[in-house]
Write an enzyme that holds these catalytic residues in place. Sequence first.
Site, PDB file in Angstrom:
ATOM      1  N   ARG A  47     -26.894 -11.307  16.767  1.00 41.50           N
ATOM      2  CA  ARG A  47     -26.965 -12.597  16.764  1.00 41.50           C
ATOM      3  C   ARG A  47     -26.888 -13.256  18.304  1.00 41.50           C
ATOM      4  NH1 ARG A  47     -23.339 -14.831  11.944  1.00 41.50           N
ATOM      5  NH2 ARG A  47     -22.191 -13.118  12.804  1.00 41.50           N
ATOM      6  N   ARG A  48     -25.839 -12.437  18.922  1.00 41.12           N
ATOM      7  CA  ARG A  48     -25.490 -13.025  20.267  1.00 41.12           C
ATOM      8  C   ARG A  48     -25.978 -11.926  21.466  1.00 41.12           C
ATOM      9  NH1 ARG A  48     -21.137 -14.198  17.030  1.00 41.12           N
ATOM     10  NH2 ARG A  48     -19.949 -12.308  17.772  1.00 41.12           N
ATOM     11  N   LYS A 106     -22.203  -3.903   0.441  1.00 36.98           N
ATOM     12  CA  LYS A 106     -21.726  -3.805  -1.022  1.00 36.98           C
ATOM     13  C   LYS A 106     -22.241  -4.948  -1.522  1.00 36.98           C
ATOM     14  CE  LYS A 106     -17.317  -5.239   0.858  1.00 36.98           C
ATOM     15  NZ  LYS A 106     -17.888  -4.892   2.132  1.00 36.98           N
ATOM     16  N   GLU A 130     -23.429   5.149   1.196  1.00 38.16           N
ATOM     17  CA  GLU A 130     -22.091   5.698   0.912  1.00 38.16           C
ATOM     18  C   GLU A 130     -21.167   4.941   1.786  1.00 38.16           C
ATOM     19  OE1 GLU A 130     -19.566   7.647  -0.523  1.00 38.16           O
ATOM     20  OE2 GLU A 130     -21.461   9.081  -0.412  1.00 38.16           O
ATOM     21  N   VAL A 133     -18.817   1.664  -0.321  1.00 39.42           N
ATOM     22  CA  VAL A 133     -17.560   1.648  -1.132  1.00 39.42           C
ATOM     23  C   VAL A 133     -16.715   2.743  -0.662  1.00 39.42           C
ATOM     24  CG1 VAL A 133     -16.785   2.286  -3.288  1.00 39.42           C
ATOM     25  CG2 VAL A 133     -19.022   1.356  -3.277  1.00 39.42           C
ATOM     26  N   ILE A 137     -14.544   7.534   2.668  1.00 41.70           N
ATOM     27  CA  ILE A 137     -14.326   8.696   1.595  1.00 41.70           C
ATOM     28  C   ILE A 137     -15.447   8.910   0.923  1.00 41.70           C
ATOM     29  CG2 ILE A 137     -13.331   8.860  -0.754  1.00 41.70           C
ATOM     30  CD1 ILE A 137     -11.196   6.683   0.330  1.00 41.70           C
ATOM     31  N   ASP A 202     -14.412  -8.636  -3.246  1.00 42.15           N
ATOM     32  CA  ASP A 202     -14.674  -7.140  -2.497  1.00 42.15           C
ATOM     33  C   ASP A 202     -14.747  -6.029  -3.419  1.00 42.15           C
ATOM     34  OD1 ASP A 202     -15.221  -5.752   0.242  1.00 42.15           O
ATOM     35  OD2 ASP A 202     -13.374  -4.724  -0.750  1.00 42.15           O
ATOM     36  N   LYS A 206     -17.584  -3.541  -5.354  1.00 39.09           N
ATOM     37  CA  LYS A 206     -17.439  -2.116  -5.148  1.00 39.09           C
ATOM     38  C   LYS A 206     -17.586  -1.541  -6.620  1.00 39.09           C
ATOM     39  CE  LYS A 206     -15.485  -2.233  -0.756  1.00 39.09           C
ATOM     40  NZ  LYS A 206     -14.168  -2.251  -0.232  1.00 39.09           N
TER      41      LYS A 206
END
Length: 432
Positions: A47-48, A106, A130, A133, A137, A202, A206
Amino acid sequence: MRTRPLKVALLGCGVVGSEVARIMTTHADDLAARIGAPVELAGVAVRRPSKVREGIDPALVTTDATALVKSGDIDVVVEVIGGIEPARTLITTAFEHGASVVSANKALLAQDGAALHALAEEQGRDLYYEAAVAGAIPLIRPLRESLAGDKVNRVLGIVNGTTNFILDKMDSTGAGYQEALDEATALGYAEADPTADVEGFDAAAKAAILAGIAFHTRVRLDDVYREGMTEVTAADFASATRMGCTIKLLAICERAVDGGSVTARVHPAMIPLSHPLASVRGAYNAVFVESDAAGQLMFYGPGAGGAPTASAVLGDLVAVCRNKLSGATGPGDSAYTQLPVSPMGEVVTRYHISLDVADKPGVLAQVATVFAEHGVSIDTVRQQGRQDGGGEASLVVVTHRASDASLNGTVEALRNLDTVRGVASIMRVEGE
């Protein structure tokens, strides 16, 4: 090794995107050896454009993300801009113009994952995510590949580092919620507006993704019950300590005992100190998976941050590039079970209820009667007078397993008792 490079378009160059670009540059030879062909960063949409981005050729930077993904010579689009739009349109455009997609988005996947998977399959492209979430991990690939021959029954996890840091600080120091949040903000763990984290949005996104993969069914964000952690108090932690528990914000996805439905929920809960998730400290994430054949598995590690999340993105990039070279695609959407998502009222668990009651004879009997009338069995009761006097006492009730609907009916009836001054807190007890 093929000499013509695979071209990658990077959408977004913030904390995660800049790390993706850095690793692609510094590990270029290793990535080429693992993939079987060089990987070239062909463009970076931002954007910038005036912002200095160390290690990135300014000639690659553009503000026209649409033109970049439409160029026709892009093999893989890496989307790390987040949000619903323009990410959704850019991903669909990438599929239609010959590119596979690696995403960390997500929110979009929880809302429109089924449609995106359908379009990817129609166009013969990959959609890997991957990094959406639990950061670094490895979790999504084990669920949809390593455990593809097993039956997953439950996924229970800490999937938000900000909330785990705050709750861990409250537990270890006795700090109140606001004090712990202020420290998390000062250390950079919490955003200036922490709503998405502390209110569970959030984690709910997930949970939707995990439930869909684990149970081979379609679970959207709207299907996930969500409850934030802003009302958790030091008194709740004191009660948890007396029970040999701590408090975590958990994402819980379960298959019904009869196998006919699933549930997905996010809320604070007490868990025994003996449970592996109880020892997850600071901003770390961990996910506990229970399946028929493999039994109990736990995945643990950093759940956020530029480098950890970029690690997951690069892992997907390698897999997608390998697929490109072989002319194949990886596992797509698996929703063959088409199981319904049960409402929260049907969830069965234990509960910890703290009541402010009149300090006089007969109160406990009245409270016990209300529980019995609603079919909720009491496990333990603890009552003590208030130190400030005033004729009130604190009554803590821990139940046996009961449905959420039965517990809600019980609480409403308790509020109507003249001897109950208020319901101080209600918390589920999990992991037993």
